[in-house]
Motif scaffolding. Structure first.
Motif, short mmCIF file in Angstrom:
data_model
loop_
_atom_site.label_atom_id
_atom_site.label_comp_id
_atom_site.label_asym_id
_atom_site.label_seq_id
_atom_site.Cartn_x
_atom_site.Cartn_y
_atom_site.Cartn_z
N HIS A 209 7.20 12.57 12.60
CA HIS A 209 7.35 13.54 13.69
C HIS A 209 7.21 14.95 13.10
CE1 HIS A 209 11.27 12.91 11.84
NE2 HIS A 209 11.41 14.22 12.00
N GLY B 67 0.64 5.84 -0.07
CA GLY B 67 -0.23 7.00 0.07
C GLY B 67 0.06 8.01 -1.02
N SER C 278 -0.41 11.46 3.62
CA SER C 278 -1.69 10.88 4.03
C SER C 278 -1.58 10.38 5.47
CB SER C 278 -2.05 9.72 3.10
OG SER C 278 -1.13 8.65 3.30
N TYR D 214 16.60 7.75 9.14
CA TYR D 214 15.13 7.74 9.02
C TYR D 214 14.70 7.05 7.73
CZ TYR D 214 10.41 9.80 9.39
OH TYR D 214 9.06 10.02 9.50
N ARG E 189 5.17 10.72 -0.71
CA ARG E 189 6.02 11.80 -0.19
C ARG E 189 7.22 11.24 0.57
NH1 ARG E 189 2.80 14.47 -3.55
NH2 ARG E 189 3.25 16.69 -3.47
N SER E 190 7.38 9.93 0.63
CA SER E 190 8.64 9.39 1.13
C SER E 190 9.69 9.69 0.07
CB SER E 190 8.53 7.88 1.36
OG SER E 190 7.59 7.64 2.38
N ASN F 159 5.10 5.55 8.71
CA ASN F 159 6.45 6.07 8.95
C ASN F 159 6.58 6.67 10.35
OD1 ASN F 159 8.29 5.56 6.85
ND2 ASN F 159 7.26 7.02 5.50
N ILE G 24 -3.39 -0.42 5.99
CA ILE G 24 -4.11 0.35 7.01
C ILE G 24 -5.35 0.92 6.34
CG2 ILE G 24 -4.02 2.36 8.55
CD1 ILE G 24 -0.87 1.98 8.44
N GLY H 111 0.20 7.05 5.56
CA GLY H 111 1.65 7.23 5.43
C GLY H 111 2.24 7.75 6.73
N ALA I 250 0.86 -1.19 0.00
CA ALA I 250 0.00 0.00 0.00
C ALA I 250 0.89 1.23 0.00
CB ALA I 250 -0.89 0.01 1.24
#
Ligand SMILES: Cc1cc2nc3c(=O)[nH]c(=O)nc-3n(C[C@H](O)[C@H](O)[C@H](O)COP(=O)(O)OP(=O)(O)OC[C@H]3O[C@@H](n4cnc5c(N)ncnc54)[C@H](O)[C@@H]3O)c2cc1C
Length: 470
Positions: A123, A46, A113, A397, A49-50, A120, A174, A116, A44
């Motif tokens: 933060h 979103g 999203s 990260y 944006r990673s 991840n 999710i 997402g 899946a």
């Protein structure tokens, strides 16, 4: 209606890795199950944006959550919201800020999203005080590899819950997330900006900001060396009652084309950094600004990643624990400036402690994020930065990563064995796969986090580094 598969090219925000695959865009639980049962491994994703390959399917297909975009319920008394995983932070801001509610934690882009953000365990600029997004999740509905929908929380299937928070999509899809919003008196923030002269001054100012402000974030001039190394601008902010709840009209620009490679070089970055540093007066300044401007400054320039050119870029983000932060940050900045690769988006923040997830990124310390255009020698620089991070007990990260080594990953994430055990129980066939999981050999680890004897269950293949999308 049968779920539709279409051919798509997926990439990350850094555009350094690209995958051509079939994707489905299901609109409800039944269609997600159908996509899951189509036969191939899936992942899946979103809003992509990673930066690297956390959301890119490996030897399989993608399940986009773009149509899982409904708000299921909102309780005005408690602030608890239940929404589908494809709902974006932009939508929550647009619809709930005028009513006096805001998400407790948000990443630096409103295009992410909610699914997402969970996967991840993102933060924001208030991690010291409010933790990461996963800390605010009350429960989740997850579709596991079997097609079963499981409601998970700290009380129900707690191990699967801990694996799903920050679990980079590997435990299932999710579907819905319940979390609590914050009540706020206005749509505005009171922001203070101050110039910081060097790294020592930065560490002192950040330590004070941690105690004294609700939000803080620093920009650093990563090209400076010697006495001015670590100079930058620290922004701190608090909620204000001024300004009311009415939002400002959104104004945004778009980068219309990929910048040529020559546009971003040592000289242009140096000129940008000088101007950016001097935009704040020597004795600082204070202003009231709309929350969207403070939380999402980069969103005002759509497609800003095109500034790095067609070949894309890598982002490096690590956290170094407090006790090692001064020495670790110094070594990282020295290495970057010596390589002449100072990135113009260099961000420094404090983090407050460990997250709930097995693979949550945060630990109490300082986090530094840097962008490097894909070019010769960048892989070598990323390796050096990884080594320094390891030397100082830090962590890289996953949301930003495209080049961490499997060995480094094992040393940075001590709960990897527990995570792998959950995957073994809930997805023994490895239905959920990503390029990142393959690159980092996430499957096939035993409870101690080491690879078992014999072959690992997911094929490892070389990915990007200098960019497949060239
Ligand atoms: C400009 C910018 C600023 C950023 N600032 C921050 C920041 O300040 N702090 C921070 O923590 N991060 C930050 N990020 C990173 C970003 O918040 C994360 O990468 C976030 O996960 C992106 O959300 P997405 O919807 O695009 O998810 P994607 O990138 O599409 O996916 C992220 C991960 O979640 C999984 N996933 C997505 N949806 C589901 C689902 N429904 N079920 C299961 N798995 C799913 C994917 O498989 C993947 O592993 C920033 C990114 C950008 C581009």
């Amino acid at each position: 209606m049968a779920v539709d598969w279409r051919q798509a090219t997926l990439t990350g925000w850094g555009r350094s890795t690209t995958v051509s695959t079939r994707v489905a865009v299901p609109g409800d639980d039944g269609e997600v199950r159908e996509a899951l049962e189509a036969g191939a491994p899936v992942l899946a994703y979103g809003n992509c944006r990673s930066y690297g390959d956390a959301h890119l399917p490996c030897d399989g297909r993608g399940i986009s959550t773009a149509r899982l975009d409904r708000v299921v319920s909102f309780d005005e008394a408690s602030g608890e919201i239940v929404c589908e995983s494809g709902v974006t932070f932009a939508r929550l801001l647009r619809e709930y800020l005028p009513r006096g509610w805001r998400v407790p934690v948000t990443p630096g882009t409103a295009f992410a999203s909610v699914g997402g953000a969970v996967a991840n365990d993102v933060h924001g600029k208030n991690h010291d005080r409010r933790g990461s997004f996963g800390d605010h999740v009350v429960w989740l509905d997850l579709m596991a590899a079997s097609g079963e929908i499981v409601r998970i929380s700290t009380a129900e299937e707690p191990e699967l819950f801990a694996a799903t928070i920050g679990g980079v999509g590997l435990t299932g899809v999710i579907l819905r997330v319940a979390f609590r919003m914050d009540r706020v008196p206005s749509a505005f923030m009171r922001i203070r900006e101050q110039r910081i002269s060097d790294l020592d001054a930065y560490l002192t100012a950040l330590a004070e900001a941690r105690e004294g402000a609700a939000y803080s974030v620093g920009w650093i001039d990563a090209l400076q060396r010697g006495a001015r190394m670590g100079r930058g601008i620290l922004e701190t902010a608090d909620v204000t009652a001024e300004g009311g709840l009415a939002g400002e009209p959104e104004r945004s620009l778009r980068v219309p084309f990929d910048f040529p490679r020559v546009a971003l070089n040592h000289l242009t970055v140096r000129a940008f950094n000088e101007a950016y540093f001097r935009r704040v007066p020597a004795n600082g300044r204070e202003r009231i600004s709309h929350a969207a401007r403070f939380f999402y400054p980069l969103d005002a320039l759509h497609d800003w990643n095109r500034i790095y050119g067609r070949r894309g870029f890598h982002q490096f983000q690590c956290v170094i624990p407090d006790a090692e932060a001064a020495r670790g940050m110094q070594r990282l900045l020295e290495t970057v400036s010596a390589a002449g690769r100072g990135s113009f988006l260099a961000v420094l923040k404090t983090l407050g402690g460990e997250g709930r997830g097995h693979l949550s990124f945060p630990m109490r310390g300082l986090t530094l994020a840097l962008d490097f255009p894909c070019s010769e020698g960048v892989s070598e620089l990323m390796r050096r930065l990884e080594t320094i991070t390891l030397d100082h007990g830090g962590r890289i990260y996953l949301a930003k990563d495209s080049s961490l080594s499997a060995a480094g990953f094992r040393r940075m994430y001590p709960k990897l064995g527990q995570f792998a055990d959950v995957l073994e129980r809930w997805d023994p066939q490895g239905r959920f796969r990503s390029l990142m999981a393959s690159r980092l050999c996430i499957r096939g680890l035993n409870a101690s986090g080491s690879p078992p004897d014999g072959p690992i269950s997911v094929k490892v293949r070389p990915t990007n580094l200098e960019g497949l999308s060239r």
